[in-house]
Design a protein around this motif. Structure first.
Motif, short mmCIF file in Angstrom:
data_model
loop_
_atom_site.label_atom_id
_atom_site.label_comp_id
_atom_site.label_asym_id
_atom_site.label_seq_id
_atom_site.Cartn_x
_atom_site.Cartn_y
_atom_site.Cartn_z
N GLU A 1 0.83 -1.21 0.00
CA GLU A 1 0.00 0.00 0.00
C GLU A 1 0.86 1.25 0.00
OE1 GLU A 1 -3.54 2.24 -0.07
OE2 GLU A 1 -3.03 0.15 -0.57
N THR A 2 2.03 1.20 0.64
CA THR A 2 2.94 2.35 0.62
C THR A 2 3.43 2.62 -0.80
OG1 THR A 2 3.65 1.82 2.87
CG2 THR A 2 5.04 3.33 1.62
N PHE A 3 3.76 1.55 -1.54
CA PHE A 3 4.13 1.73 -2.94
C PHE A 3 2.99 2.37 -3.73
CE2 PHE A 3 7.37 -1.54 -1.95
CZ PHE A 3 8.48 -0.96 -2.55
N ARG A 4 1.74 1.91 -3.45
CA ARG A 4 0.60 2.48 -4.18
C ARG A 4 0.43 3.96 -3.86
NH1 ARG A 4 -4.06 4.45 -3.99
NH2 ARG A 4 -3.99 4.51 -1.72
N ILE A 5 0.58 4.31 -2.58
CA ILE A 5 0.40 5.71 -2.18
C ILE A 5 1.44 6.59 -2.88
CG2 ILE A 5 0.61 7.29 -0.23
CD1 ILE A 5 -0.66 5.12 1.52
N TYR A 6 2.67 6.11 -2.96
CA TYR A 6 3.73 6.90 -3.61
C TYR A 6 3.72 6.74 -5.13
CZ TYR A 6 5.99 8.48 0.66
OH TYR A 6 6.26 9.12 1.85
N ASP A 7 2.76 5.96 -5.64
CA ASP A 7 2.61 5.76 -7.09
C ASP A 7 3.89 5.18 -7.70
OD1 ASP A 7 1.25 5.80 -9.48
OD2 ASP A 7 1.86 7.84 -10.00
N LEU A 8 4.41 4.13 -7.04
CA LEU A 8 5.64 3.47 -7.50
C LEU A 8 5.38 1.98 -7.65
CD1 LEU A 8 8.26 5.25 -5.21
CD2 LEU A 8 7.94 5.63 -7.67
N ALA A 9 6.10 1.36 -8.55
CA ALA A 9 6.00 -0.09 -8.71
C ALA A 9 6.61 -0.78 -7.50
CB ALA A 9 6.73 -0.53 -9.98
N SER A 10 6.04 -1.95 -7.15
CA SER A 10 6.51 -2.66 -5.96
C SER A 10 7.93 -3.19 -6.13
CB SER A 10 5.56 -3.83 -5.65
OG SER A 10 5.47 -4.71 -6.76
N THR A 11 8.43 -3.20 -7.37
CA THR A 11 9.80 -3.65 -7.60
C THR A 11 10.82 -2.54 -7.37
OG1 THR A 11 9.53 -3.13 -9.96
CG2 THR A 11 9.06 -5.39 -9.27
N THR A 12 10.35 -1.32 -7.15
CA THR A 12 11.25 -0.19 -6.93
C THR A 12 11.92 -0.32 -5.56
OG1 THR A 12 9.77 1.22 -8.23
CG2 THR A 12 11.41 2.33 -6.85
N GLN A 13 13.20 -0.02 -5.52
CA GLN A 13 13.91 -0.02 -4.25
C GLN A 13 13.66 1.31 -3.54
OE1 GLN A 13 15.64 -2.51 -2.73
NE2 GLN A 13 15.80 -1.10 -0.99
N PRO A 14 12.92 1.30 -2.41
CA PRO A 14 12.60 2.58 -1.75
C PRO A 14 13.84 3.22 -1.14
CG PRO A 14 11.86 0.73 -0.42
CD PRO A 14 12.33 0.14 -1.71
N SER A 15 13.85 4.54 -1.16
CA SER A 15 14.96 5.30 -0.58
C SER A 15 14.48 6.70 -0.25
CB SER A 15 16.14 5.36 -1.56
OG SER A 15 15.79 6.11 -2.71
N LEU A 16 15.28 7.43 0.54
CA LEU A 16 14.92 8.81 0.87
C LEU A 16 14.92 9.69 -0.37
CD1 LEU A 16 16.87 9.39 4.22
CD2 LEU A 16 14.45 8.90 3.91
N ASP A 17 15.81 9.41 -1.31
CA ASP A 17 15.85 10.22 -2.54
C ASP A 17 14.54 10.09 -3.32
OD1 ASP A 17 18.36 11.11 -1.97
OD2 ASP A 17 19.39 9.54 -3.14
N ILE A 18 14.02 8.84 -3.37
CA ILE A 18 12.75 8.65 -4.07
C ILE A 18 11.63 9.40 -3.35
CG2 ILE A 18 10.99 6.93 -4.62
CD1 ILE A 18 13.19 4.99 -5.29
N ILE A 19 11.65 9.39 -2.02
CA ILE A 19 10.63 10.13 -1.25
C ILE A 19 10.70 11.61 -1.58
CG2 ILE A 19 9.95 10.83 1.07
CD1 ILE A 19 10.78 8.05 2.04
N PHE A 20 11.93 12.17 -1.59
CA PHE A 20 12.07 13.60 -1.87
C PHE A 20 11.67 13.91 -3.32
CE2 PHE A 20 15.60 13.41 1.49
CZ PHE A 20 14.69 13.70 2.51
N GLN A 21 11.92 12.99 -4.23
CA GLN A 21 11.52 13.21 -5.62
C GLN A 21 10.00 13.26 -5.77
OE1 GLN A 21 13.36 10.15 -8.01
NE2 GLN A 21 15.46 10.80 -7.51
N ARG A 22 9.31 12.42 -5.00
CA ARG A 22 7.85 12.39 -5.08
C ARG A 22 7.21 13.55 -4.31
NH1 ARG A 22 6.83 10.15 -9.13
NH2 ARG A 22 6.01 8.04 -9.40
N THR A 23 7.92 14.12 -3.36
CA THR A 23 7.35 15.18 -2.53
C THR A 23 7.16 16.46 -3.34
OG1 THR A 23 8.43 14.24 -0.58
CG2 THR A 23 7.66 16.53 -0.41
N HIS A 24 6.10 17.16 -3.06
CA HIS A 24 5.80 18.43 -3.74
C HIS A 24 6.97 19.40 -3.52
CE1 HIS A 24 3.79 22.22 -4.78
NE2 HIS A 24 2.85 21.50 -5.36
#
Length: 633
Positions: free
Chosen positions: A137-160
């Motif tokens: 569900e976290t992947f869905r909320i961030y609109d990312l594929a479940s195969t994506t390796q989560p990281s802080l950089d990805i969070i900052f990229q998705r953030t407004h």
């Protein structure tokens, strides 16, 4: 079925091992493996049966004496007994593991479903290694594929972009000071849409001293949208409340709601009856309603100099002029009605009495209406205009009566002349009798009594004419419409004789009395009858007849009809009969029927016309309401 197939498989395997010449240990191991495999899909009871079947075949085929279930040696007995114990122990361990795995699987499924339904994802963050672990569900909320390796950089990229700095600071402070995380920010999704999220996490330290966060990410976009719409709605309401040209006031009805709940708990069904048996309860209800807020128009209308001095005041003073309206409003509220409206009078905060249209709407569930919105429209000018209109109508009606009396001058003179002529005749006879040498005093007394009777007749006729001619305010009294008709026909007696018209009056004894002005109702009857006589005379009709009937249409309405057998009225004229100045007479003014209509409508009724009645002539009928007091009398 599974138990039978499993037992058959163990039997076949036992004979296969025997035919292949395998020893006891090898056969026992093969059977044990088979029991474990079968037990993966079977219950404990089935596993016990499998173990018993295998042990029996081991004893029968592999322990001396062969082909017998007898076991003679102690060592063979111990070996044989050890087999089912070992089998059951292994099966129990496998079953326990399987149950644990199933429970874990169900827990994961439930958690994933709960996260999907609540739009809440979970995550873990190992601060020392920087590793992030996300749920689906976290992947869905961030609109990312479940195969994506989560990281802080990805969070900052998705953030407004406008929120990146605040999110970065919140994460840095939490990691540096080992504090919990709680923040709201926006995400920009792949399609460019914006999603609002709330992130909460709690920091923990494991046995190895590593600090990590375990938290949740909640999609609050719908909540944000709802809150924004609620704020807009509140702003619209406040704008309308303050700017409306209607005096609006909010009332706190929480105490009244509590009182009504208590009454319902006590079994009270009819608040009107409760008011009757508890006279002081009406004031209790007034004290229980207090003002919370008023718009600018209400402050101007009710005379507040400024400030919020009205807040917390009860409505008692406002209803001192018309407590009956307040009572009806309370009965409406007790019945569960959400709206109430009535024209009434209210007392302003500075002591004036104003005519208003009072409306109220209750805000909230039907059994918990703790806020009432009250609207009042100042109708004083309209009421004054209506009063002036009624005065003008009364003056027109008076003028029409005077004009009608002018038309009936010959009839009135004839009616008055009859008792006067009788008085003159009786007076002359009395004088002659008194001039006799021996007057008969009994005869003289009879003559004088006849003179007095005729004088009273003349006085009654004059009083009747005077009542029609006098200008006075309408007076609503309880009376019989048939009595009004009989008295009106007395005016027309000579007119009927002179025009050779017969008037039949068919009263209904069951018709209740009504509230009305006697003179005005007589005017309607006389006007309709004169119109009929004039129409029949002008047309040269023979056997001229007018029928006047009264009947009750229902418990609250009576009807009076006036029908003639004259020429009737053309269809194109029927719709215009009650228009001012419209007439079908050669010398008419066109005001009689409009005045009749205004009189009937002022009494709460309606008047109608039919160009061709049952006898071929015109038919007029009007309805009047029967008041409740008429039924009770």
């Amino acid at each position: 079925m599974h138990c039978a197939w499993g037992s058959a498989a163990l039997t076949l395997l036992s004979f296969a091992c025997f035919l292949l010449g395998l020893n006891f240990a090898t056969a026992a191991f093969a059977l044990l493996i088979t029991i474990v495999v079968l037990s993966l899909r079977a219950s404990i009871a089935s596993s016990v049966i499998f173990s018993a079947v295998a042990m029996a075949w081991l004893a029968f085929l592999f322990i001396e004496p062969a082909y017998s279930f007898a076991v003679n040696g102690l060592q063979d007995m111990v070996t044989l007994v050890a087999f089912p114990i070992t089998s059951l122990a292994i099966v129990s361990l496998i079953t326990a593991r399987r149950r644990a795995e199933q429970a874990l699987w169900r827990s994961q499924v439930y958690l994933e479903e709960a996260q999907t339904l609540s739009h809440t994802g979970s995550f873990g963050w190992d601060v020392s290694s920087g590793e992030l672990f996300w749920s689906d569900e976290t992947f869905r909320i961030y609109d990312l594929a479940s195969t994506t390796q989560p990281s802080l950089d990805i969070i900052f990229q998705r953030t407004h972009p406008d929120d990146v700095s605040a999110v970065r600071d919140a994460i840095d402070r939490a990691a540096q000071h080992k504090r919990d995380i709680s923040c709201e920010h926006r995400l920009v999704l792949t399609d460019g849409s914006v999603r609002h999220v709330r992130v909460v996490a709690r920091g923990t330290t494991d046995d190895q001293g590593r600090f990590r966060f375990i938290g949740a990410v909640m999609d609050i976009t719908a909540q944000k949208t709802a809150n924004a719409e609620l704020e807009r709605s509140e702003q619209r309401y406040r704008h309308l409340f303050s700017r409306m040209p209607i005096a609006l006031r909010e009332l706190d009805a929480s105490r009244l709601v509590a009182i009504f709940r208590r009454l319902r708990a006590e079994g009270v069904k009819d608040l009107g009856s409760y008011f009757d048996s508890h006279p002081g309860f009406l004031e209790t209800c007034m004290e229980a309603l207090t003002f919370r807020e008023a718009n600018e128009r209400a402050i101007q209308m009710f005379g507040v100099d400024g400030g919020n001095d009205y807040v917390g005041r009860s409505v008692t003073h406002s209803w001192s002029a018309r407590p009956d309206t307040f009572r009806r409003a309370m009965e409406s509220r007790f019945r569960g009605e959400t709206n109430f409206e009535e024209e009434t009078k209210m007392v302003t905060w500075d002591g004036r009495i104003v005519d208003v249209l009072f409306t109220t709407a209750r805000v909230g569930p039907i059994n918990d209406l703790e806020i009432s919105l009250v609207g009042t429209i100042d109708i004083s000018q309209r009421v004054r205009a209506q009063e002036r209109l009624q005065q003008v109508q009364a003056e027109f009606a008076h003028a029409a009566r005077v004009s009608m009396l002018g038309e009936l001058t010959a009839s009135i003179a004839h009616e008055v002349n009859q008792p006067l002529a009788a008085i003159s005749t009786n007076a002359a006879a009395g004088l002659r009798w008194l001039n006799r040498p021996n007057p008969d005093m009994a005869e003289v007394r009879d003559v004088i009594e006849n003179m007095a009777t005729d004088a009273r007749r003349a006085a009654i006729i004059v009083a009747r004419v005077r009542g029609m001619a006098t200008r006075k305010a309408p007076e609503q009294i309880l009376q019989s419409l048939d009595d009004v008709i009989r008295e009106a026909l007395l005016f027309l007696r000579h007119e009927m004789e002179s025009r050779a018209v017969t008037i039949e009056h068919h009263p209904d004894p069951a018709v209740p009395r009504l509230l009305g002005d006697r003179t005005q109702l007589q005017q309607v009857i006389v006007n309709l009858a004169i119109n009929a006589m004039q129409a029949m005379t002008q047309a040269g009709s023979e056997n001229r007849r007018i029928v006047i009937c009264t009947v009750s249409l229902d418990a609250g309405t009576l009807c009076c009809s006036v029908e003639d057998n004259g020429p009737g009225i053309d269809a194109e004229h029927v719709g215009r009969l009650f228009e001012s100045f419209f007439t079908t007479k050669e010398s008419g003014m066109g005001m009689g029927l409009p005045i009749c209509r205004s009189i009937v409508e002022a009494h709460g009724g309606r008047i109608h016309a039919d160009g061709k009645g049952a006898d071929g002539g015109a038919r007029f009928w009007f309805t009047l309401p029967i008041s409740d007091s008429a039924h009770s009398t």
